[in-house]
Scaffold this motif. Structure first.
Motif, mmCIF file in Angstrom:
data_model
loop_
_atom_site.group_PDB
_atom_site.id
_atom_site.type_symbol
_atom_site.label_atom_id
_atom_site.label_comp_id
_atom_site.label_asym_id
_atom_site.label_seq_id
_atom_site.Cartn_x
_atom_site.Cartn_y
_atom_site.Cartn_z
ATOM 1 N N LEU A 31 0.831 -1.204 0.000
ATOM 2 C CA LEU A 31 0.000 0.000 0.000
ATOM 3 C C LEU A 31 0.864 1.251 0.000
ATOM 4 C CD1 LEU A 31 -3.266 0.548 1.897
ATOM 5 C CD2 LEU A 31 -1.478 2.240 2.169
ATOM 6 N N GLN A 35 0.768 4.069 -2.899
ATOM 7 C CA GLN A 35 0.132 5.338 -2.558
ATOM 8 C C GLN A 35 1.094 6.346 -1.944
ATOM 9 O OE1 GLN A 35 -2.854 5.867 -3.510
ATOM 10 N NE2 GLN A 35 -3.487 3.773 -4.008
ATOM 11 N N GLU A 474 -7.218 3.368 -1.778
ATOM 12 C CA GLU A 474 -7.063 1.967 -2.161
ATOM 13 C C GLU A 474 -8.430 1.286 -2.275
ATOM 14 O OE1 GLU A 474 -4.167 -1.057 -3.059
ATOM 15 O OE2 GLU A 474 -4.015 1.109 -2.734
ATOM 16 N N TYR A 780 1.463 -3.808 -7.033
ATOM 17 C CA TYR A 780 0.109 -4.169 -6.634
ATOM 18 C C TYR A 780 -0.028 -5.641 -6.302
ATOM 19 C CZ TYR A 780 -1.592 0.393 -8.057
ATOM 20 O OH TYR A 780 -1.817 1.738 -8.149
#
Length: 800
Positions: A31, A35, A474, A780
């Motif tokens: 994550l 991000q 997300e 990912y």
């Protein structure tokens, strides 16, 4: 059809807690990797809010400047002593200077220099948020505007109220301190008080020096006028005699050198043009029947080899010659095919000679132009030599004028130097006071607020907010990014992840190709005031092998020109990840044939521009290269993009064959390298009932005929969401492949269109992720991130 892989939850074990922690840690790291730009921006916004709070919170700063009263004279800079400089500075005098620093004269000068009356920061009551609210209420309920004199008096009082001036012990050092809500303003006012005190002491000396310089200034004006007159005479003489120099050289000399160089170049080009013309004339005068001599001589002419027409004709001739020799050995010299090839070779030789004659005419034109340029250069050289001789005579007088002008200018400059030295000696800025410490913003102490504590709280709070924002984004990211997502949400196989490739700029398509047809669709108006809607008048039986009504193109015209397209990338770069992905899809189609024949594979997508046509072309090229008889059909009747790209000049295709307007063999386009057959789709206008044509018995019978002729038929269909044409292909396609654009195709859209099209869902061979950024995809898919590393493929020779 391959069985769909459905991920199942992991079995419980003694290491369940450790596995959960590892997965949580991997998810958190993934994550952050995905991000981190948003998290950084959120942190920056939080820091900006903290900075804003620190800026608007009321603070008090003290700016301190230190001034010293010194009686020593600067002998190296002043030749005459000033009156009173030899008198020693006593204690009473220092105390007197302290009072001068507190005077209204110095305060008024500081207000004017810093424009404090126009500074809301200085004129506010106390600074900070409370001062801003007070100013807001004052704007809402305005009182009578004070006069300029009252504003000045209030400003002087405010400066004197915040000013503290004291003598340091019994020394000659004076400390100037000023308090304000701004460290910069406090430092500037403290420095301005010291500077204005020094300026005030210099003002009297400056006034005296101005009177002494009046005579010198008048004399300097006279000398400048004389120098200007002499220089003007030089300029007028140059203009009268057309004397122009640039960079220390006469313009005529530079022109002479340039013209001589240009003449040499023109002669060289003329000689080169004559040589080229002679060479190509010699080739044209050779015996036309001697093909070997013509081709060998042709290879020595650089321009002819650069001619694409001659190159193509020469290559075709060589191919025909090799084929004729081979056939002659097999079937004999008198065989009809050998005779036809020799006749074609003779026509090609005539075409080459015609192209050479056109090239010779161009060489003649170049020779005439070169001769004209040479003659013009020679004439310009003669004219420039005549002008240069006249200019040399005029330079004798010009040198005398320039000497006089230089003498007058030198006298004026020397007198100006004497004037400046005199002014500097009489008005040199020397005072008994000097600043030994400047007040600065960094040296102004602050008492509140506690900056370090506020920053620490902001870092902790900003980190928490950034984490919440990243988690929210997300959760809102409803696009396909991993293979696991495709298999889990669509309950089907993900056949391949096709990477995005970047073709060179010169290889990209330069726009849509124009395509025409020789027959029109019938139209009728439907509805009140509606636009004409197109429909098909289907024949009773399709004329597959019968006589067509459209003049067919030659086989050479129906050769695919797609060497630099994205669809050909799997052939041009067989060791790339792109080609490996297409081979994976091809293998899946091969395995799906076991048990039941599934020859026709439909390629579709949810929305346009997801790359379905490119995948169709690439899969067809890969299948054809493997040796299977492969046909690529452009079945997107609404927007035949494959036809635009591969066969833009096609005048007939799928629709004409089904209608009996053309024969199948006359409209097929063939790739000479892979032997891929392509059936285009030609339409001149939009029509509404394309689904009726796809669902018609004639179309079904035509595709049954294609199943008998080909091992594999790749059918490029329209997207699922905009039109319903795919729903009408149940009798045409045996299986479907869904193309999903990576990081762009919405999950909700694809799930909706598959639910509305159960035919595709039931016969789906699998899905493929297209335009994949492998580097970003690894972020990912944290569990399979190492799968996308290129170093593993390099061991087997594969490269991107």
């Amino acid at each position: 059809m391959l069985q769909a892989r459905i991920s199942s939850p992991p079995e419980a074990s003694t290491h369940g807690v450790e596995s959960t922690l590892d997965q949580s840690l991997s998810s958190a790291i993934g994550l952050i990797g995905r991000q981190y730009p948003v998290m950084i921006i959120t942190l920056l916004v939080c820091f900006g809010l903290i900075g804003t709070y620190l800026l608007v919170a009321p603070k008090r700063y003290t700016g301190t400047a230190v001034l010293m009263i010194d009686s020593r004279k600067m002998q190296g800079l002043q030749t005459q002593s000033q009156p009173g400089t030899d008198n020693p500075i006593d204690s009473a005098m220092v105390d007197s200077q302290v009072e001068v620093l507190k005077s209204e004269t110095i305060a008024s000068a500081v207000i004017r220099d810093l424009r404090l009356l126009d500074s809301p920061e200085f004129m506010s009551a106390g600074g900070g948020v409370l001062a801003g609210l007070s100013q807001l209420f004052a704007d809402l309920f305005p009182e009578q505007k004070p006069s300029d004199l009252e504003l000045m008096r209030n400003a002087i009082w405010q400066i004197q109220n915040g000013l503290t001036i004291k003598r340091v012990g019994l020394s000659y050092v004076i400390e100037i301190a000023y308090q304000s809500t701004s460290p910069d303003l406090a430092a500037r006012i403290a420095n301005a008080i010291a500077e204005n005190y020094i300026t005030d002491s210099l003002e009297s000396k400056y006034q005296a020096s101005r009177r002494a310089a009046v005579w010198l200034q008048d004399r300097l004006k006279e000398l400048r006028a004389q120098a200007s007159a002499a220089e003007r005479s030089v300029a007028d003489y140059k203009a009268k005699n057309n004397i122009v120099d640039a960079g220390g050289r006469l313009l005529t000399e530079q022109q002479l050198a340039e013209i001589n160089s240009g003449l040499t170049e023109a002669r060289s080009k003329r000689a080169e043009a004559e040589a080229k013309l002679q060479r190509i004339t010699a080739i044209l005068n050779a015996d036309e029947s001697d093909s070997k001599v013509i081709l060998n001589d042709l290879a020595t002419v650089n321009d002819s080899m650069a001619n694409p027409v001659i190159n193509k004709l020469r290559q075709t001739y060589l191919d025909y010659a090799a084929r004729a020799a081979d056939w002659a050995n097999r079937y004999g010299q008198t065989h009809l095919a050998v005779v036809n090839l020799r006749n074609q070779m003779r026509e090609i030789r005539h075409s080459i000679l015609d192209e050479l004659r056109r090239t010779a005419e161009a060489y003649k034109s170049d020779l005439e132009i070169a001769k004209t340029r040479e003659e013009a250069g020679q004439k310009s050289l003669n004219d420039t030599i005549a002008v240069s001789n006249d200019t040399s005579q005029a330079q004798i007088v010009l040198r005398d004028l320039e000497s006089n002008a230089q003498s007058a200018r030198a006298l004026s400059d020397n007198f100006l130097q004497l004037y400046m030295v005199s002014v500097q000696q009489q008005s040199f800025p020397i005072t008994e006071a000097r600043v030994i410490t400047q007040a600065s913003e960094l040296s102004s102490p602050k008492t509140s607020p506690k900056t370090i504590l506020v920053l620490l709280a902001g870092i902790v709070g900003g980190g928490m907010i950034a984490s919440l924002v990243a988690i929210s984004l997300e959760m809102l990211d409803r696009v396909f990014r991993t293979v696991q997502q495709v298999e889990r949400l669509l309950q089907t196989n993900c056949l391949a992840s096709i990477p995005a490739i970047e073709l060179p700029a010169e290889a990209r398509p330069k726009g849509s190709l124009r395509f025409v047809t020789r027959w029109r669709l019938s139209s009728k108006k439907e509805g009140r005031g509606g636009s004409p809607m197109q429909r098909f008048d289907l024949p009773v039986e399709p004329k597959l092998p019968g006589t067509g009504e459209i003049e067919p193109k030659s086989p050479e015209e129906r050769s695919l020109k797609s060497n630099d397209s994205v669809g050909r990338y799997s052939i041009n770069a067989p060791f790339s990840r792109f080609a490996e992905s297409l081979r994976s899809i091809k293998l899946a189609t091969d395995l799906s044939n076991f048990g039941t024949p599934r020859k026709v594979v439909g390629i579709t997508s949810a929305l346009p521009n997801e790359g379905k046509s490119t995948v169709s072309e690439a899969l067809a090229q890969t299948t054809a290269q493997s040796g299977l008889r492969t046909l690529l059909v452009d079945g997107d009747l609404r927007n035949p993009s494959l036809t635009h790209r591969l066969a833009g000049s096609a005048n007939a295709g799928l629709i004409e064959v089904v209608f009996g307007k053309a024969d199948l063999k006359d409209v097929l386009w063939i790739d000479p390298q892979t032997n891929l057959h392509f059936l285009p789709c030609v339409a001149t206008s939009r029509f509404s009932n394309s689904s009726d044509l796809l669902a018609s018995p004639q179309m079904e019978k035509f595709f049954q005929h294609l199943r008998e002729q080909y091992d594999r038929v790749i059918l490029d269909l329209s997207p699922l969401a905009p039109v319903i044409d795919v729903r009408a292909t149940g009798s045409l396609a045996d299986s479907y492949i869904l193309v999903i654009e990576w990081a762009n195709s919405k999950i909700d859209v694809i799930e909706r269109v598959l639910k509305e099209t159960p035919l595709v869902s039931e016969r789906m061979l699998g899905a493929t992720l297209n335009k994949v950024n492998l580097a970003a995809m690894s972020r990912y898919d944290s569990n399979s991130g190492g799968y996308y590393r290129n170093q593993y493929y390099k061991r087997y020779g594969y490269v991107d």
